[in-house]
Design a protein around this motif. Structure first.
Motif, PDB file in Angstrom:
ATOM      1  N   LYS A  95     -33.108 -60.003  54.705  1.00 32.96           N
ATOM      2  CA  LYS A  95     -34.222 -60.917  54.983  1.00 32.96           C
ATOM      3  C   LYS A  95     -35.460 -60.553  54.168  1.00 32.96           C
ATOM      4  O   LYS A  95     -36.140 -61.427  53.630  1.00 32.96           O
ATOM      5  CB  LYS A  95     -34.549 -60.916  56.478  1.00 32.96           C
ATOM      6  CG  LYS A  95     -33.537 -61.732  57.257  1.00 32.96           C
ATOM      7  CD  LYS A  95     -33.950 -61.963  58.671  1.00 32.96           C
ATOM      8  CE  LYS A  95     -32.904 -62.803  59.380  1.00 32.96           C
ATOM      9  NZ  LYS A  95     -33.189 -63.033  60.788  1.00 32.96           N
ATOM     10  N   LEU A  98     -34.891 -61.545  50.579  1.00 32.95           N
ATOM     11  CA  LEU A  98     -35.004 -62.991  50.340  1.00 32.95           C
ATOM     12  C   LEU A  98     -36.456 -63.445  50.206  1.00 32.95           C
ATOM     13  O   LEU A  98     -36.737 -64.448  49.556  1.00 32.95           O
ATOM     14  CB  LEU A  98     -34.304 -63.770  51.457  1.00 32.95           C
ATOM     15  CG  LEU A  98     -32.774 -63.687  51.436  1.00 32.95           C
ATOM     16  CD1 LEU A  98     -32.167 -64.329  52.670  1.00 32.95           C
ATOM     17  CD2 LEU A  98     -32.205 -64.340  50.183  1.00 32.95           C
ATOM     18  N   LEU A 127     -39.681 -73.335  55.150  1.00 33.07           N
ATOM     19  CA  LEU A 127     -38.415 -72.589  55.280  1.00 33.07           C
ATOM     20  C   LEU A 127     -38.579 -71.166  54.765  1.00 33.07           C
ATOM     21  O   LEU A 127     -37.846 -70.269  55.149  1.00 33.07           O
ATOM     22  CB  LEU A 127     -37.293 -73.260  54.487  1.00 33.07           C
ATOM     23  CG  LEU A 127     -36.759 -74.599  54.961  1.00 33.07           C
ATOM     24  CD1 LEU A 127     -35.441 -74.909  54.278  1.00 33.07           C
ATOM     25  CD2 LEU A 127     -36.551 -74.644  56.460  1.00 33.07           C
TER      26      LEU A 127
ATOM     27  N   GLU B  99     -27.289 -73.916  50.118  1.00 33.49           N
ATOM     28  CA  GLU B  99     -27.541 -72.642  49.439  1.00 33.49           C
ATOM     29  C   GLU B  99     -28.980 -72.197  49.654  1.00 33.49           C
ATOM     30  O   GLU B  99     -29.260 -71.022  49.867  1.00 33.49           O
ATOM     31  CB  GLU B  99     -27.260 -72.782  47.940  1.00 33.49           C
ATOM     32  CG  GLU B  99     -25.805 -72.507  47.603  1.00 33.49           C
ATOM     33  CD  GLU B  99     -25.433 -72.858  46.194  1.00 33.49           C
ATOM     34  OE1 GLU B  99     -26.173 -73.596  45.531  1.00 33.49           O
ATOM     35  OE2 GLU B  99     -24.354 -72.405  45.752  1.00 33.49           O
ATOM     36  N   GLN B 100     -29.894 -73.162  49.606  1.00 33.44           N
ATOM     37  CA  GLN B 100     -31.305 -72.823  49.826  1.00 33.44           C
ATOM     38  C   GLN B 100     -31.527 -72.382  51.274  1.00 33.44           C
ATOM     39  O   GLN B 100     -32.289 -71.447  51.525  1.00 33.44           O
ATOM     40  CB  GLN B 100     -32.201 -74.029  49.506  1.00 33.44           C
ATOM     41  CG  GLN B 100     -32.252 -74.387  48.028  1.00 33.44           C
ATOM     42  CD  GLN B 100     -32.871 -73.302  47.156  1.00 33.44           C
ATOM     43  OE1 GLN B 100     -33.790 -72.598  47.567  1.00 33.44           O
ATOM     44  NE2 GLN B 100     -32.338 -73.129  45.947  1.00 33.44           N
ATOM     45  N   LEU B 101     -30.841 -73.038  52.212  1.00 34.54           N
ATOM     46  CA  LEU B 101     -30.977 -72.639  53.623  1.00 34.54           C
ATOM     47  C   LEU B 101     -30.423 -71.228  53.822  1.00 34.54           C
ATOM     48  O   LEU B 101     -30.973 -70.431  54.577  1.00 34.54           O
ATOM     49  CB  LEU B 101     -30.236 -73.613  54.543  1.00 34.54           C
ATOM     50  CG  LEU B 101     -30.800 -75.028  54.685  1.00 34.54           C
ATOM     51  CD1 LEU B 101     -29.999 -75.816  55.708  1.00 34.54           C
ATOM     52  CD2 LEU B 101     -32.250 -74.997  55.114  1.00 34.54           C
ATOM     53  N   CYS B 102     -29.315 -70.933  53.134  1.00 33.14           N
ATOM     54  CA  CYS B 102     -28.706 -69.603  53.249  1.00 33.14           C
ATOM     55  C   CYS B 102     -29.659 -68.533  52.708  1.00 33.14           C
ATOM     56  O   CYS B 102     -29.588 -67.378  53.105  1.00 33.14           O
ATOM     57  CB  CYS B 102     -27.406 -69.531  52.456  1.00 33.14           C
ATOM     58  SG  CYS B 102     -26.116 -70.543  53.145  1.00 33.14           S
ATOM     59  N   MET B 103     -30.522 -68.943  51.770  1.00 30.89           N
ATOM     60  CA  MET B 103     -31.443 -67.967  51.179  1.00 30.89           C
ATOM     61  C   MET B 103     -32.818 -67.997  51.847  1.00 30.89           C
ATOM     62  O   MET B 103     -33.756 -67.384  51.363  1.00 30.89           O
ATOM     63  CB  MET B 103     -31.567 -68.230  49.680  1.00 30.89           C
ATOM     64  CG  MET B 103     -30.297 -67.851  48.936  1.00 30.89           C
ATOM     65  SD  MET B 103     -30.416 -68.060  47.182  1.00 30.89           S
ATOM     66  CE  MET B 103     -30.364 -69.810  46.988  1.00 30.89           C
ATOM     67  N   SER B 104     -32.911 -68.721  52.963  1.00 32.70           N
ATOM     68  CA  SER B 104     -34.178 -68.725  53.699  1.00 32.70           C
ATOM     69  C   SER B 104     -34.269 -67.424  54.493  1.00 32.70           C
ATOM     70  O   SER B 104     -33.306 -67.019  55.136  1.00 32.70           O
ATOM     71  CB  SER B 104     -34.201 -69.930  54.645  1.00 32.70           C
ATOM     72  OG  SER B 104     -35.131 -69.730  55.664  1.00 32.70           O
ATOM     73  N   PRO B 105     -35.439 -66.779  54.470  1.00 34.53           N
ATOM     74  CA  PRO B 105     -35.551 -65.500  55.196  1.00 34.53           C
ATOM     75  C   PRO B 105     -35.405 -65.637  56.702  1.00 34.53           C
ATOM     76  O   PRO B 105     -35.209 -64.650  57.394  1.00 34.53           O
ATOM     77  CB  PRO B 105     -36.957 -65.002  54.842  1.00 34.53           C
ATOM     78  CG  PRO B 105     -37.561 -65.988  53.937  1.00 34.53           C
ATOM     79  CD  PRO B 105     -36.649 -67.137  53.751  1.00 34.53           C
TER      80      PRO B 105
END
Lengths: 339, 280
Positions: A95, A98, A127, B99-105
């Motif tokens: 986390k 990211l 997000l 993919e962007q959601l997967c890379m959301s912190p």
């Protein structure tokens, strides 16, 4: 490896197992129910990227470039080795990692087409934990920086492919990441859009101090854009050097003497430092082509020697060129394959 | 927790913008939904006695139309929530948004939870409007107890969410599961329409299976409150909290949510190992 690097890959390995059902056995020509195949996408890949550096990952299709980028972004888990971003382990502190990464992956839309660029940035900003005035200011700054200021209120579906790609880069930058990962950022773009994207990437590292990891199979993009290049083939990092060093390492030490008539070759071949000599007639006129020794001193002596011989023979010298080495030939020499 | 609300805010804004920007589609969607329900109800009302008997006992009583409509709406709700995790996930994978959601912190679970809540709230709002309009059209009124209905809708949603997370986890690894999931969604849809107390008087195996499914007890409870006004078939009053289906609904919520979230986490990790996370 130390804290001076923003991205570090240490002995990273990834193997994918492909499953084929009802595959025909080539030997027996019989249909088999099940067969496994292993594809080595990364084999002990190690490299590191410094702050403010543009690092290029170059390789043919299926070499493992995208897998490497996905391992840095945490989308793919390596089988072995460690990936660290800003000193943090991608596996253990995903986390936090990211928050430091902005990623644009190839072949995906990323953007939400019914929304405008500004609305897209607001959505992805939330997000990525960016809110309020900071988000608003950053969104406007980025659109201004990338050249989409006048398109900020136009729905994304109405934008050109290049503009969509620019917006994808803005989305990746909205959380002000330290590292930007760009997977084939110029693929499918026209020359102008490609040039604009390249310019912005360079500007970004200079003005905003970002580190960029860019994958490409376009030699020109890599040569113009990257400070350092890693060449990857069949999952192996076969070279990793500064772009200039890579070109120098494989530089062709061949010189072309453009003359008014062809000189005798034997005296030239006898000169110390000359490895090979030949005459050629081209549309540009007669040419003496000489390949010289790798050592700088021997090369210098040989060049003086050739010029001296030409003068003695009364040959008019119209010019001297060094055969330019480009990344494409270096790449082909290293990978021994076609792109 | 802050991240969850941020994602929710982003989703509300996105949905609102799209709904407003494509206002014609939004309005026609409501009209089409209403028209479809009216046509379906009219069709059943006009059908012969034999068909009614063959289909279900539900259509023999006076509130058959409302019962059917409510079942239909619950079914649509189940269809929508589970679909968001299956077809929705597939769609997002195709466009690269996943993919962007997967890379959301904030993490994938938080993102999906927020998206589902926003989407479900909108579905409930539009469905409530349609149910109200259809009941007005046919002169039937629903017995509306706001507290109980809200509680039941929340539990139904949590139940479906757990089930959806499990299906979504499977889709993360095996993208083609999304196609098979249509059948499961249809089954839930049918179950929501025809679920009634009689189903629970079957043999132990059927009964257990029905309780295990995420929509049976939710549909029974909602019908018990909204249509039957807490009355059992013999005329006795049974408060919601004492209804056996309510107990099973709560139990099912706990079980499905635990299974769903655990499965989703496991599948997310497996998907990372397989290199399929976020990709189609």
């Amino acid at each position: 490896m130390s804290g001076e690097f923003l991205v570090e890959l240490d002995g990273v390995q990834k193997t994918f197992r492909l499953h084929h059902f009802f595959k025909v056995d080539e030997d027996t020509q019989r249909r088999r129910l099940y067969r496994k195949q292993r594809v080595h996408a990364a084999q002990a890949v190690s490299f590191a990227v410094r702050p403010g550096e543009i690092f290029g990952l170059l390789g043919p299709n299926g070499a493992g470039k995208t897998t490497t980028v996905k391992m840095i972004s945490g989308l793919v888990r390596p089988d072995r080795g460690e990936v660290r971003v800003d000193g943090l382990s991608v596996e253990r502190q995903r986390k936090q990692v990211l928050r430091r990464l902005g990623v644009v992956l190839e072949g995906t839309r990323t953007t939400i087409w019914p929304l405008t660029p500004l609305e897209n940035l607001a959505y992805y900003g939330n997000l990525k934990n960016v809110t309020g005035r900071v988000l608003k200011r950053r969104a406007h700054e980025l659109l201004d920086f990338i050249g989409l200021k006048d398109k900020k209120n136009v729905q994304v579906r109405l934008l050109s492919r290049g503009q969509k790609q620019k917006l994808a880069i803005c989305i990746a930058l909205i959380a002000d990441p330290k590292v930007l990962l760009l997977d084939e950022p110029t693929t499918g773009l026209d020359v102008q859009s490609s040039r604009a994207i390249k310019d912005k990437i360079i500007e970004m590292t200079r003005d905003l101090g970002k580190s960029v990891v860019v994958t490409t199979h376009d030699m020109h993009v890599a040569q113009e854009l990257c400070d350092r290049i890693g060449i990857i083939d069949k999952g192996r990092l076969v070279a990793c050097k500064k772009t200039s060093e890579l070109l120098e390492l494989f530089s062709d030490r061949t010189f072309i003497f453009r003359v008014d008539r062809l000189p005798s070759l034997d005296p030239v071949r006898d000169l110390p430092g000359v490895m090979e000599a030949s005459n050629e007639l081209s549309a540009d006129g007669p040419m003496l082509i000489v390949r010289l020794d790798a050592g700088m001193e021997a090369r210098s002596a040989a060049l003086y020697g050739v010029v001296g011989l030409l003068r003695e023979e009364g040959v008019l010298l119209r010019g001297i060129d060094q055969r330019q080495q480009n990344l494409e030939t270096v790449f082909l020499q290293l990978t021994s394959s076609t792109i | 927790m802050f991240g969850f609300f941020l994602v929710m805010k982003a989703e509300i804004v996105r949905s609102w913008i799209i709904m407003r920007r494509y206002w014609f589609r939004t309005i026609t969607g409501l009209f089409i939904g209403y028209g479809m329900l009216v046509v379906l109800v009219l069709g059943f009302m006009a059908s012969s006695d034999q068909v009614e008997q063959a289909m279900s006992r539900n259509f023999e009583d006076a509130a058959a139309a409302t019962n059917f409509v409510l079942g239909f709406i619950i079914g649509m709700f189940a269809f929508g929530v589970v679909g968001m995790f299956t077809q929705g996930l597939q769609g997002m994978a195709r466009t690269g948004i996943l993919e962007q959601l997967c890379m959301s912190p904030h993490g994938l679970i938080t993102n999906f939870l927020a998206r589902s809540i926003v989407s479900a709230t909108m579905t409930i709002a539009s469905s409530a409007f349609m149910v109200y309009m259809v009941s007005l059209t046919f002169g039937e009124t629903l017995h509306f107890y706001p507290g109980e209905v809200l509680l039941l809708l929340t539990l139904t949603f949590i139940n479906l969410l757990g089930f959806g997370f499990m299906m979504g986890g499977l889709v993360l690894v095996f993208k083609q599961v999304g196609q098979v999931a249509v059948l499961i969604r249809m089954a839930l849809f049918g179950l929501a329409i025809y679920a009634n107390e009689d189903i629970l008087h079957q043999g132990a195996v059927v009964r257990s299976l029905m309780h295990a499914l995420p929509i049976t007890d939710a549909a029974i409870c909602l019908k018990h409150v909204l249509i039957k006004d807490h009355l059992l078939s013999d005329g006795t009053v049974l408060p919601l909290l004492q209804h056996p289906s309510f107990f099973y609904l709560v139990l099912s919520c706990i079980v499905w949510t635990s299974i769903g979230v655990a499965c989703f986490r496991y599948m997310e990790n497996w998907s990372r190992a397989r290199g399929t996370l976020g990709a189609y």
